[in-house]
Design a protein around this motif. Structure first.
Motif, PDB file in Angstrom:
ATOM      1  N   VAL A 186       0.202  -1.711  -8.975  1.00  0.00           N
ATOM      2  CA  VAL A 186       0.370  -2.585  -7.808  1.00  0.00           C
ATOM      3  C   VAL A 186      -0.856  -3.467  -7.610  1.00  0.00           C
ATOM      4  O   VAL A 186      -0.738  -4.661  -7.312  1.00  0.00           O
ATOM      5  CB  VAL A 186       0.652  -1.746  -6.546  1.00  0.00           C
ATOM      6  CG1 VAL A 186       0.580  -2.611  -5.287  1.00  0.00           C
ATOM      7  CG2 VAL A 186       2.027  -1.092  -6.642  1.00  0.00           C
ATOM      8  N   TYR A 187      -2.042  -2.899  -7.790  1.00  0.00           N
ATOM      9  CA  TYR A 187      -3.269  -3.676  -7.588  1.00  0.00           C
ATOM     10  C   TYR A 187      -3.396  -4.828  -8.587  1.00  0.00           C
ATOM     11  O   TYR A 187      -4.093  -5.806  -8.318  1.00  0.00           O
ATOM     12  CB  TYR A 187      -4.489  -2.762  -7.699  1.00  0.00           C
ATOM     13  CG  TYR A 187      -4.841  -2.062  -6.408  1.00  0.00           C
ATOM     14  CD1 TYR A 187      -4.036  -2.185  -5.281  1.00  0.00           C
ATOM     15  CD2 TYR A 187      -5.976  -1.268  -6.314  1.00  0.00           C
ATOM     16  CE1 TYR A 187      -4.347  -1.547  -4.105  1.00  0.00           C
ATOM     17  CE2 TYR A 187      -6.304  -0.618  -5.125  1.00  0.00           C
ATOM     18  CZ  TYR A 187      -5.479  -0.764  -4.022  1.00  0.00           C
ATOM     19  OH  TYR A 187      -5.799  -0.136  -2.846  1.00  0.00           O
ATOM     20  N   THR A 189       0.825  -1.214   0.000  1.00  0.00           N
ATOM     21  CA  THR A 189       0.000   0.000   0.000  1.00  0.00           C
ATOM     22  C   THR A 189       0.857   1.262   0.000  1.00  0.00           C
ATOM     23  O   THR A 189       0.394   2.324  -0.435  1.00  0.00           O
ATOM     24  CB  THR A 189      -0.939   0.014   1.221  1.00  0.00           C
ATOM     25  OG1 THR A 189      -0.156   0.040   2.424  1.00  0.00           O
ATOM     26  CG2 THR A 189      -1.824  -1.218   1.227  1.00  0.00           C
ATOM     27  N   LYS A 204      -1.500   7.498  -8.976  1.00  0.00           N
ATOM     28  CA  LYS A 204      -2.583   6.642  -9.455  1.00  0.00           C
ATOM     29  C   LYS A 204      -2.040   5.532 -10.350  1.00  0.00           C
ATOM     30  O   LYS A 204      -2.495   4.387 -10.285  1.00  0.00           O
ATOM     31  CB  LYS A 204      -3.617   7.460 -10.220  1.00  0.00           C
ATOM     32  CG  LYS A 204      -4.814   6.640 -10.705  1.00  0.00           C
ATOM     33  CD  LYS A 204      -5.812   7.510 -11.433  1.00  0.00           C
ATOM     34  CE  LYS A 204      -7.032   6.685 -11.860  1.00  0.00           C
ATOM     35  NZ  LYS A 204      -6.655   5.569 -12.746  1.00  0.00           N
ATOM     36  N   CYS A 245       1.262   2.212  -3.436  1.00  0.00           N
ATOM     37  CA  CYS A 245       0.013   2.727  -4.003  1.00  0.00           C
ATOM     38  C   CYS A 245      -0.163   4.220  -3.738  1.00  0.00           C
ATOM     39  O   CYS A 245      -0.913   4.903  -4.454  1.00  0.00           O
ATOM     40  CB  CYS A 245      -1.183   1.972  -3.429  1.00  0.00           C
ATOM     41  SG  CYS A 245      -1.228   0.224  -3.877  1.00  0.00           S
ATOM     42  N   ARG A 246       0.504   4.750  -2.731  1.00  0.00           N
ATOM     43  CA  ARG A 246       0.328   6.152  -2.365  1.00  0.00           C
ATOM     44  C   ARG A 246       1.142   7.110  -3.230  1.00  0.00           C
ATOM     45  O   ARG A 246       0.979   8.328  -3.137  1.00  0.00           O
ATOM     46  CB  ARG A 246       0.720   6.349  -0.901  1.00  0.00           C
ATOM     47  CG  ARG A 246      -0.160   5.577   0.075  1.00  0.00           C
ATOM     48  CD  ARG A 246       0.368   5.691   1.492  1.00  0.00           C
ATOM     49  NE  ARG A 246      -0.400   4.871   2.423  1.00  0.00           N
ATOM     50  CZ  ARG A 246      -0.090   4.706   3.704  1.00  0.00           C
ATOM     51  NH1 ARG A 246       0.986   5.317   4.198  1.00  0.00           N
ATOM     52  NH2 ARG A 246      -0.830   3.942   4.475  1.00  0.00           N
ATOM     53  N   ARG A 260      -6.268 -10.174  -4.363  1.00  0.00           N
ATOM     54  CA  ARG A 260      -5.330  -9.466  -5.249  1.00  0.00           C
ATOM     55  C   ARG A 260      -4.147 -10.349  -5.633  1.00  0.00           C
ATOM     56  O   ARG A 260      -3.509 -10.118  -6.655  1.00  0.00           O
ATOM     57  CB  ARG A 260      -4.822  -8.192  -4.568  1.00  0.00           C
ATOM     58  CG  ARG A 260      -5.888  -7.127  -4.385  1.00  0.00           C
ATOM     59  CD  ARG A 260      -5.277  -5.813  -3.940  1.00  0.00           C
ATOM     60  NE  ARG A 260      -6.319  -4.900  -3.470  1.00  0.00           N
ATOM     61  CZ  ARG A 260      -6.474  -4.518  -2.222  1.00  0.00           C
ATOM     62  NH1 ARG A 260      -5.632  -4.958  -1.289  1.00  0.00           N
ATOM     63  NH2 ARG A 260      -7.440  -3.691  -1.879  1.00  0.00           N
ATOM     64  N   TRP A 292       0.881   4.124 -10.204  1.00  0.00           N
ATOM     65  CA  TRP A 292       1.507   3.107  -9.356  1.00  0.00           C
ATOM     66  C   TRP A 292       0.440   2.266  -8.663  1.00  0.00           C
ATOM     67  O   TRP A 292       0.583   1.048  -8.546  1.00  0.00           O
ATOM     68  CB  TRP A 292       2.407   3.774  -8.308  1.00  0.00           C
ATOM     69  CG  TRP A 292       3.744   4.190  -8.846  1.00  0.00           C
ATOM     70  CD1 TRP A 292       4.001   4.698 -10.085  1.00  0.00           C
ATOM     71  CD2 TRP A 292       4.992   4.136  -8.160  1.00  0.00           C
ATOM     72  NE1 TRP A 292       5.330   4.981 -10.223  1.00  0.00           N
ATOM     73  CE2 TRP A 292       5.971   4.640  -9.051  1.00  0.00           C
ATOM     74  CE3 TRP A 292       5.382   3.739  -6.892  1.00  0.00           C
ATOM     75  CZ2 TRP A 292       7.315   4.739  -8.699  1.00  0.00           C
ATOM     76  CZ3 TRP A 292       6.723   3.831  -6.531  1.00  0.00           C
ATOM     77  CH2 TRP A 292       7.678   4.323  -7.433  1.00  0.00           C
ATOM     78  N   ARG A 293      -0.607   2.915  -8.181  1.00  0.00           N
ATOM     79  CA  ARG A 293      -1.665   2.175  -7.494  1.00  0.00           C
ATOM     80  C   ARG A 293      -2.310   1.161  -8.440  1.00  0.00           C
ATOM     81  O   ARG A 293      -2.514  -0.004  -8.076  1.00  0.00           O
ATOM     82  CB  ARG A 293      -2.724   3.138  -6.957  1.00  0.00           C
ATOM     83  CG  ARG A 293      -3.834   2.422  -6.176  1.00  0.00           C
ATOM     84  CD  ARG A 293      -4.793   3.401  -5.529  1.00  0.00           C
ATOM     85  NE  ARG A 293      -5.574   4.144  -6.516  1.00  0.00           N
ATOM     86  CZ  ARG A 293      -5.417   5.433  -6.774  1.00  0.00           C
ATOM     87  NH1 ARG A 293      -4.498   6.131  -6.119  1.00  0.00           N
ATOM     88  NH2 ARG A 293      -6.159   6.035  -7.684  1.00  0.00           N
ATOM     89  N   ASP A 294      -2.608   1.598  -9.648  1.00  0.00           N
ATOM     90  CA  ASP A 294      -3.216   0.683 -10.614  1.00  0.00           C
ATOM     91  C   ASP A 294      -2.283  -0.481 -10.931  1.00  0.00           C
ATOM     92  O   ASP A 294      -2.722  -1.632 -11.072  1.00  0.00           O
ATOM     93  CB  ASP A 294      -3.564   1.436 -11.902  1.00  0.00           C
ATOM     94  CG  ASP A 294      -4.658   2.473 -11.683  1.00  0.00           C
ATOM     95  OD1 ASP A 294      -5.372   2.364 -10.656  1.00  0.00           O
ATOM     96  OD2 ASP A 294      -4.785   3.381 -12.518  1.00  0.00           O
TER      97      ASP A 294
END
Length: 456
Positions: A65-66, A52, A59, A55-56, A96, A61-63
């Motif tokens: 990583v998920y 997480t 966006k 992810c911070r 995930r 990176w968050r997409d």
């Protein structure tokens, strides 16, 4: 102008984003290696939140990583009541990871969270590595499980007060349903009882056992005949040492054996045969009260003709015992001997004369490359230097019983917990090291340590 500056900043931000300039596979590898570096070798509960943090950043990176299953495949969790904040979050995290193999470390206290354990073990068919830190395993049957089809490594750590049941026998079902299990770390503070170990395919065993009879340890070894590497730390303060088994346990594939513990290990030494053993190390616990396990060790090593690496820590009681081992095992390339603190003359000129290469092309331990003596040294400087100089160069045309030829010279020597040599002798040794490939270390070549460590 402000519009141009804003465009430049946005363009720069896009440029430094690795997802814009590197292949996605490479970015995934970088993130995964970072995750492993942060997690191991000492994972903590908070480390489960590491993905997480990525992810911070943005966006994108968050997409990324998920949708990267491996980044969610390492789960470190305490499954005690009140320790799991949300079962839904746990389920989403496991989802995930998709179908990736799972590396799971679970700690369970006095009051297990059975719902969380059910969620975790519903995925047990994907477990690649499983580490359990538990007070007991009474909850095991309350967590419905399929087979552990992918499990390669199992670590079990139990801790409890004397007299309390651990229920480690519950793990019998795991061993029966893990066809790929090869590596087991078992650290127990209580007798595990008759665990049905289906160990015919186990290759690596690390067993730490307190308050466990040596006979139980032998039962485990007998159930694992194909082991290659074994580490056993064993403590039993009872007075009586069991007699060796009438029929020895033959571990045909065992290459490395490490033992630490009480004199009860003598029973193990006399009950096991390892014809391919090449590396053996033993730490004899100090509270053994001077008990000698040399005879038991010789029984084991008599069936280990391929031994090349031998380390004996606070084990030997006499120099004659050391000499008998040196003369009986000519293939040794590494020899380590640590004396007990109160031993002053365990190793004398007699040993160094034996190790000194003569004019002939044959000598004791012709393949010796590393020699370590810690404590118990009572040797003249000339004896030390004479042995070292005699082994500077390799032997020529040395023929062994196998018919093979190998040229060896001493590459490393460490003499520690002893008085230093005279400065003249140290200078001579330093010259030897500079001229060749010899590495010398330890108190014997210290220019600053007191020269009154011991007297001759």
């Amino acid at each position: 102008m402000p519009v141009f500056r804003r465009w430049s900043v946005e363009r720069k931000a896009r440029f430094i984003d690795p997802l814009n300039v590197l292949p996605a596979e490479l970015v995934g590898d970088i993130f995964y290696l970072w995750l492993l570096n942060e997690l191991y070798p000492h994972p903590q509960y908070s480390h489960s939140q590491l993905p997480t943090l990525l992810c911070r950043v943005s966006k994108s990176w968050r997409d990324f990583v998920y949708t990267s299953p491996l980044l969610w495949a390492h789960v470190v969790i305490e499954a005690s009541q009140g320790a799991v904040p949300s079962l839904q979050v746990l389920k989403e995290r496991l989802a995930r990871s998709q179908s990736a193999p799972l590396f799971v470390e679970i700690v369970v206290g006095d009051h297990p969270d059975k719902e969380a354990l059910r969620v975790l073990f519903a995925q047990c068919s994907r477990f690649r590595h499983l580490t359990l830190g538990v007070l007991n395993l009474s909850w095991w049957e309350d967590a419905p499980m399929d087979s552990f089809a992918q499990l390669r490594k199992l670590s079990v750590r139990t801790w409890t007060r004397p007299g309390l049941l651990v229920h480690e026998d519950e793990l019998s079902s795991l061993f029966k349903s893990a066809p790929l299990l090869r590596h087991v770390n078992w650290h127990s503070t209580a007798d595990p009882g008759p665990v049905a170990v289906n160990g015919s395919k186990l290759l690596f065993l690390d067993l730490l056992a307190f308050r466990v009879p040596i006979t139980r340890v032998l039962e485990v070894l007998e159930a694992c005949p194909n082991l290659r590497n074994v580490t056993i730390s064993f403590m039993d303060e009872s007075e009586q040492v069991p007699t060796p088994l009438s029929q020895p346990i033959v571990l045909h594939g065992l290459r490395s054996l490490y033992l630490y513990g009480s004199r009860h290990l003598a029973c193990l030494l006399e009950s096991v045969q390892a014809p391919l053993l090449s590396s053996f190390e033993i730490h004899w616990a100090r509270y053994n009260g001077g008990a000698c396990g040399l005879k038991a060790l010789q029984t084991l090593l008599a069936y280990s003709p391929h031994l090349t690496d031998l380390a004996l820590h606070e084990f030997l009681q006499s120099e004659d015992g050391l000499i008998s081992i040196i003369t009986d095992h000519s293939r040794l390339s590494r020899l380590v001997v640590t004396a007990e603190p109160d031993q002053k003359k365990l190793i004398t000129n007699k040993t160094f004369e034996l190790l000194t290469r003569g004019d002939k092309e044959s000598c004791t331990l012709p393949q010796l490359e590393e020699l370590v003596f810690r404590g118990g040294l009572y040797v003249q400087d000339d004896g030390i230097l004479g042995m070292i100089e005699s082994r500077r160069g390799p032997l020529k045309d040395v023929t062994y019983s196998s018919g093979s030829q190998r040229a060896c010279g001493l590459r490393s020597i460490c003499l520690d917990r002893c008085r230093p040599m005279e400065l003249k002798a140290i200078s001579r040794l330093e010259t030897i090291c500079q001229e060749g490939e010899l590495k010398a270390d330890g108190a014997f070549m210290s220019r600053t340590q007191s020269r009154f460590f011991s007297t001759y």
